[in-house]
Write a protein that holds these residues in place. Structure first.
Motif, short mmCIF file in Angstrom:
data_model
loop_
_atom_site.label_atom_id
_atom_site.label_comp_id
_atom_site.label_asym_id
_atom_site.label_seq_id
_atom_site.Cartn_x
_atom_site.Cartn_y
_atom_site.Cartn_z
N VAL A 174 0.83 -1.21 0.00
CA VAL A 174 0.00 0.00 0.00
C VAL A 174 0.87 1.26 0.00
O VAL A 174 0.60 2.21 -0.75
N ASN A 175 1.91 1.28 0.83
CA ASN A 175 2.78 2.46 0.88
C ASN A 175 3.49 2.69 -0.44
O ASN A 175 3.70 3.83 -0.87
N GLY A 176 3.91 1.60 -1.08
CA GLY A 176 4.57 1.74 -2.37
C GLY A 176 3.66 2.38 -3.40
O GLY A 176 4.06 3.31 -4.12
N HIS B 26 7.48 10.67 2.57
CA HIS B 26 7.12 10.03 3.84
C HIS B 26 6.58 8.62 3.61
O HIS B 26 6.94 7.66 4.30
N SER B 27 5.71 8.47 2.61
CA SER B 27 5.16 7.15 2.28
C SER B 27 6.25 6.20 1.81
O SER B 27 6.24 5.01 2.12
N ALA B 28 7.21 6.73 1.05
CA ALA B 28 8.33 5.91 0.58
C ALA B 28 9.17 5.43 1.75
O ALA B 28 9.66 4.30 1.77
N SER B 29 9.35 6.31 2.74
CA SER B 29 10.11 5.92 3.93
C SER B 29 9.38 4.83 4.70
O SER B 29 10.00 4.00 5.37
N ASP B 30 8.05 4.82 4.62
CA ASP B 30 7.26 3.77 5.25
C ASP B 30 7.61 2.40 4.66
O ASP B 30 7.61 1.39 5.37
N VAL B 31 7.87 2.37 3.35
CA VAL B 31 8.21 1.11 2.70
C VAL B 31 9.53 0.57 3.26
O VAL B 31 9.65 -0.60 3.61
N ALA C 10 12.34 -1.49 15.42
CA ALA C 10 11.58 -0.31 15.82
C ALA C 10 12.48 0.93 15.87
O ALA C 10 12.08 2.02 15.46
N ILE C 11 13.71 0.76 16.35
CA ILE C 11 14.65 1.88 16.41
C ILE C 11 15.03 2.33 15.01
O ILE C 11 15.16 3.53 14.73
N ILE C 12 15.22 1.37 14.08
CA ILE C 12 15.54 1.71 12.70
C ILE C 12 14.42 2.55 12.08
O ILE C 12 14.67 3.56 11.42
N VAL C 13 13.18 2.13 12.31
CA VAL C 13 12.03 2.88 11.80
C VAL C 13 12.00 4.28 12.40
O VAL C 13 11.74 5.27 11.71
N ALA C 14 12.27 4.37 13.70
CA ALA C 14 12.26 5.66 14.39
C ALA C 14 13.33 6.61 13.83
O ALA C 14 13.07 7.79 13.58
N ILE C 15 14.53 6.10 13.64
CA ILE C 15 15.62 6.91 13.08
C ILE C 15 15.27 7.36 11.67
O ILE C 15 15.52 8.51 11.28
N ILE D 16 12.93 10.28 11.82
CA ILE D 16 13.60 11.52 12.19
C ILE D 16 14.37 12.10 11.01
O ILE D 16 14.31 13.31 10.74
N VAL D 17 15.09 11.26 10.28
CA VAL D 17 15.87 11.71 9.12
C VAL D 17 14.95 12.28 8.05
O VAL D 17 15.20 13.36 7.49
N VAL D 18 13.85 11.57 7.76
CA VAL D 18 12.89 12.05 6.77
C VAL D 18 12.29 13.37 7.20
O VAL D 18 12.12 14.30 6.39
#
Length: 295
Positions: free
Chosen positions: A18-20, A44-49, A82-87, A90-92
């Motif tokens: 869906v995000n893609g 932002h959606s791309a970062s979700d992928v 979870a930490i990878i997603v969080a970082i 923040i970067v995005v």
């Protein structure tokens, strides 16, 4: 492969697909319509992928059984994801903030086309549905990685709502010939970035507490303490330490028994303590019992 992992994996793959599709749609329409806010939303959606892929890897690693190098299991792999997603969030968020801020310095922005509004509304509806699904599932199966991914979707909803106001205001400004309203689009992009950074920080903080093996509070372990104390042969529970290890709990417990019983009897009591905790509480996966002589 257990039921918990199958549910989490299916939800994660749903997010990737869906995000893609949303990232492609918002990116194309944002470029055609000339919307900074919608382009930021697409990123932002791309970062979700990318975040979903990290979560999928973490979930698969967490499924591995204990081995010589990881006797407590691989449960923390979910927290690492979870930490990878969080970082990533923040970067995005910082990238979007920089991009949106530049608009206020350079040439006045061009108001986006009305088609951008349709893309944003579709994004809000779809992402909110996915958030609700993953949030409820994450709470049900106690997955920090899936919860981080769910909040990643919710941050996308918030960013889309901000983009909706920004693009809508800019479109109205163009129609009413009021140039200042055009700046609402990049302003929305800036607001989006603040939402994203805040969510990223909160997720990283929560996951870090588990990684540092913070023990559960006394009120949370009281029921474990009482269960162990009720086992026949246990004179006293001297100490009980419970810590989260990913989605499950590891317990180290010291109990006092009659010093005059045999080693075999003491061993049997420790086995009963371990069995009672594992049987009565599904969230507990490891129990280490130490026997002390009662004084």
């Amino acid at each position: 492969m257990d039921k918990r992992f199958k549910q989490a994996e299916m939800a994660t793959w749903l997010g990737i697909v869906v995000n893609g599709l949303l990232a492609i749609m918002k990116g194309i329409i944002g470029w055609i319509a000339g919307s900074k806010a919608l382009l930021a939303d697409a990123v932002h959606s791309a970062s979700d992928v990318v975040g979903s892929v990290a979560v999928l890897a973490g979930l698969r690693t967490a499924q591995k059984p204990p081995d010589e190098e990881h006797p407590y299991g691989h449960g923390k792999a979910e927290n690492i994801a979870a930490i990878i997603v969080a970082i990533l969030l923040i970067v995005v968020g910082i990238e979007i903030a920089i991009s949106s801020s530049r608009t206020f310095i350079g040439e006045p922005p061009v108001a986006p086309g009305e088609i951008a509004l349709l893309a944003i509304v579709i994004s809000i509806i779809v992402k909110e549905l996915i958030f609700q699904y993953k949030y409820r599932l994450a709470k049900k199966i106690n997955s920090s990685a899936l919860m981080a991914e769910a909040w990643h979707h919710r941050s996308d909803v918030l960013s889309s709502v901000a983009a909706l106001f920004g693009v809508g205001g800019a479109v109205i400004g163009k129609q009413l010939d009021y140039p200042l309203l055009v700046y609402l689009d990049p302003l929305a992009g800036l607001i989006v970035s603040l939402f994203i950074i805040k969510v990223g920080y909160s997720l990283a903080k929560d996951a870090s507490l588990v990684m540092m093996e913070k023990v559960l509070a006394a009120e949370e372990t009281k029921v474990f303490f009482e269960t162990a104390a009720d086992i026949q042969g246990v004179k006293r529970v001297d100490e009980l330490l419970a810590r989260t290890h990913g989605h499950y709990i590891v317990i180290d417990i010291r109990v006092s028994v009659d010093p005059d019983i045999s080693v075999e009897e003491g061993h049997l009591i420790s086995k009963n303590v371990k069995k009672a905790l594992l049987t009565n509480f599904t969230e507990i996966k490891k129990v280490f019992v130490h026997i002390n002589p009662y004084k």
